[in-house]
Scaffold this motif. Structure first.
Motif, PDB file in Angstrom:
ATOM      1  N   ALA A  93      15.456 -25.521  14.281  1.00 16.97           N
ATOM      2  CA  ALA A  93      14.549 -24.388  14.085  1.00 16.97           C
ATOM      3  C   ALA A  93      14.087 -24.301  12.637  1.00 16.97           C
ATOM      4  O   ALA A  93      12.927 -23.967  12.355  1.00 16.97           O
ATOM      5  CB  ALA A  93      15.233 -23.093  14.506  1.00 16.97           C
ATOM      6  N   ARG A  94      14.971 -24.605  11.705  1.00 16.61           N
ATOM      7  CA  ARG A  94      14.624 -24.499  10.276  1.00 16.61           C
ATOM      8  C   ARG A  94      13.652 -25.595   9.843  1.00 16.61           C
ATOM      9  O   ARG A  94      12.707 -25.339   9.082  1.00 16.61           O
ATOM     10  CB  ARG A  94      15.886 -24.553   9.415  1.00 16.61           C
ATOM     11  N   GLU A 141      13.433 -17.868  19.622  1.00 12.33           N
ATOM     12  CA  GLU A 141      13.548 -16.959  18.473  1.00 12.33           C
ATOM     13  C   GLU A 141      14.719 -15.999  18.668  1.00 12.33           C
ATOM     14  O   GLU A 141      15.513 -15.762  17.754  1.00 12.33           O
ATOM     15  CB  GLU A 141      12.251 -16.160  18.297  1.00 12.33           C
ATOM     16  N   ARG A 154       7.834 -28.583  22.659  1.00 12.54           N
ATOM     17  CA  ARG A 154       7.799 -29.957  22.150  1.00 12.54           C
ATOM     18  C   ARG A 154       6.350 -30.296  21.815  1.00 12.54           C
ATOM     19  O   ARG A 154       5.522 -30.494  22.707  1.00 12.54           O
ATOM     20  CB  ARG A 154       8.343 -30.950  23.180  1.00 12.54           C
ATOM     21  N   PHE A 176      12.461 -24.466  22.825  1.00 14.00           N
ATOM     22  CA  PHE A 176      11.484 -25.064  21.918  1.00 14.00           C
ATOM     23  C   PHE A 176      10.250 -25.511  22.694  1.00 14.00           C
ATOM     24  O   PHE A 176      10.335 -25.918  23.852  1.00 14.00           O
ATOM     25  CB  PHE A 176      12.063 -26.289  21.202  1.00 14.00           C
ATOM     26  N   GLY A 199      12.029 -27.904  12.033  1.00 10.41           N
ATOM     27  CA  GLY A 199      10.969 -28.201  12.987  1.00 10.41           C
ATOM     28  C   GLY A 199      10.947 -29.621  13.494  1.00 10.41           C
ATOM     29  O   GLY A 199       9.916 -30.097  13.975  1.00 10.41           O
ATOM     30  N   SER A 200      12.084 -30.316  13.397  1.00 12.87           N
ATOM     31  CA  SER A 200      12.129 -31.720  13.814  1.00 12.87           C
ATOM     32  C   SER A 200      13.558 -32.095  14.183  1.00 12.87           C
ATOM     33  O   SER A 200      14.491 -31.819  13.415  1.00 12.87           O
ATOM     34  CB  SER A 200      11.633 -32.630  12.680  1.00 12.87           C
ATOM     35  N   GLY A 245       6.249 -32.049  16.093  1.00 12.62           N
ATOM     36  CA  GLY A 245       7.539 -31.413  15.854  1.00 12.62           C
ATOM     37  C   GLY A 245       7.918 -30.413  16.926  1.00 12.62           C
ATOM     38  O   GLY A 245       7.347 -30.391  18.017  1.00 12.62           O
ATOM     39  N   MET A 246       8.887 -29.586  16.583  1.00 13.99           N
ATOM     40  CA  MET A 246       9.454 -28.611  17.517  1.00 13.99           C
ATOM     41  C   MET A 246       9.158 -27.198  17.020  1.00 13.99           C
ATOM     42  O   MET A 246       9.321 -26.902  15.824  1.00 13.99           O
ATOM     43  CB  MET A 246      10.964 -28.804  17.605  1.00 13.99           C
ATOM     44  N   ARG A 247       8.747 -26.323  17.930  1.00 15.40           N
ATOM     45  CA  ARG A 247       8.480 -24.931  17.570  1.00 15.40           C
ATOM     46  C   ARG A 247       9.215 -24.013  18.546  1.00 15.40           C
ATOM     47  O   ARG A 247       9.175 -24.230  19.761  1.00 15.40           O
ATOM     48  CB  ARG A 247       6.981 -24.649  17.604  1.00 15.40           C
TER      49      ARG A 247
END
Length: 295
Positions: A14-15, A63, A51, A49, A17-18, A55-57
Motif C-alpha cells: 500500500a505504501r 483502505e 491491479r 487492491f 504501490g508495487s 502498480g497496485m492501488r
C-alpha cells in the motif's frame, strides 16, 4: 507473530504501490507477497487492491483494512512498551517526524539528553514537512511530530509549543555581522539573499510580511535544503532567514541577528500527536521530556 508479518506485507505494498518494490524492501520473494495478499482477499471475500498496469492501488475495502493494520501495529507497540515498563526498563522505540529547522541541532541534543538517562531506548527520526508529518501521525507511522508553524488540524493534538523568532543569518565576516544589535530589513537589500522554497513555513511567513510592507527580496538562490542554504553562506556575502534554533552552530562560522522591523514574524515549534491515541509509554516519556526543555 507471523500473522502480523504477513499483514505488514500488505501495508508495505500500500505504501509503495508495487509488489516488486515492497518485496525488495521486505527482503522476501514477490511471489510470497502476492500470495499473502491473495490469501487475505480470499478470506475477506473482496479485492483489497486494484491491479493496474503501473502498480497496485488500494480499493475502498483495502483502505479500511490497511487502517486496521496500522492501528493494530501501533497498539502492539504500546503494549510492548507497557510490558517492558513493568520491569522497570525504558526500552522501546520512539518514532518522530521533525521539520528541517529542528533537525539540525535542537532535536539531536534532546534525544542525546534523553538517551543519557534511558540508553536502551531507540529512535526512528524522519525529516519532513507539515503534510508528511500529519500523514505519518494519521497512519500510525509516527508517534510524535515536531513541526514549525503547525496550523490547527482536525484529529491532531498539540501537546505543547514554543515560540521562535525568524532571524537573519550570515557568515561572521559579513558586513552586517559587525552590527551588534538588530538589523533593519532595508539594510538587507544591498546583498544577495538565499531563501527556502515557498512550500516551507519560514518562507511563507517571510513572504506574507514583505507583501504587506512593499519590500521585495529577490532570492539569488532557492532551495528546500536548510543544510545547503546555511552552507552556501560560507562562500558568498549572502543573507538568509531561519528560525533561531534551526541555525546550525558551524563552529562559529555563522551568526544571526534579530530583525528590528516592527511585527517581524515568529513561528511556533509545535509538539503534536494523534488525538485520542494512547502513546507507547516510552514515547509519552520522551514527549514529557521535550516539554520540559521547552521551558
Amino acid at each position: 507473530m507471523n500473522h502480523l508479518r504477513f499483514l505488514h506485507y500488505l501495508d508495505e505494498v500500500a505504501r509503495v504501490g508495487s509488489i516488486r518494490q515492497a518485496a525488495e524492501r521486505l527482503h522476501v520473494a514477490p511471489s510470497a507477497v502476492n500470495r499473502r495478499i491473495q490469501d487475505l482477499e480470499e478470506e475477506l471475500g473482496t479485492p483489497l487492491f486494484e491491479r493496474l498496469p503501473r502498480g497496485m492501488r488500494l480499493t475502498a475495502a483495502g483502505e479500511l483494512f490497511v487502517n486496521y493494520i496500522r492501528s493494530r501495529a501501533a497498539h502492539l507497540e504500546q503494549v510492548r512498551s507497557e510490558i517492558e515498563d513493568l520491569h522497570g526498563l525504558r526500552r522501546g522505540r520512539v518514532r518522530i517526524v521533525v521539520s528541517q529547522a529542528a533537525a539540525g541541532a535542537f532535536l539531536p541534543e534532546r534525544i542525546a539528553g534523553f538517551r543519557a538517562k534511558h540508553p536502551l531506548v531507540e529512535f526512528q527520526v524522519q525529516v519532513g514537512d507539515h503534510s508528511r508529518a500529519l500523514d505519518a501521525l494519521r497512519t500510525f507511522e509516527s508517534d510524535l511530530a515536531l513541526i514549525f508553524h503547525l496550523t490547527p488540524e482536525a484529529g491532531i493534538e498539540r501537546i505543547d509549543e514554543m515560540q521562535q523568532p525568524l532571524c537573519l543569518v550570515m557568515h561572521h565576516s559579513h558586513p552586517l555581522a559587525a552590527q551588534p544589535g538588530p538589523v533593519r530589513l532595508r539594510q538587507c537589500l544591498d546583498y544577495p539573499v538565499v531563501l527556502p522554497t515557498r512550500d516551507i513555513a519560514g518562507r511563507q511567513l517571510l513572504d506574507a510580511y514583505l507583501a504587506k510592507r512593499s519590500i521585495k527580496l529577490r532570492p539569488a538562490i532557492e532551495s528546500n535544503s536548510f543544510e545547503f542554504l546555511l552552507g552556501y553562506l560560507q562562500h558568498e556575502q549572502a543573507l538568509s532567514f531561519q528560525i533561531e534554533i534551526g541555525i546550525a552552530r558551524n563552529n562559529g562560522e555563522l551568526v544571526h541577528r534579530e530583525i528590528a522591523d516592527r511585527g517581524f514574524p515568529a513561528a511556533n515549534l509545535v509538539l503534536a500527536s494523534l488525538q485520542n491515541r494512547q502513546l507507547p509509554v516510552v514515547a509519552y516519556a520522551f514527549a514529557d521530556y521535550l516539554r520540559g526543555t521547552f521551558r
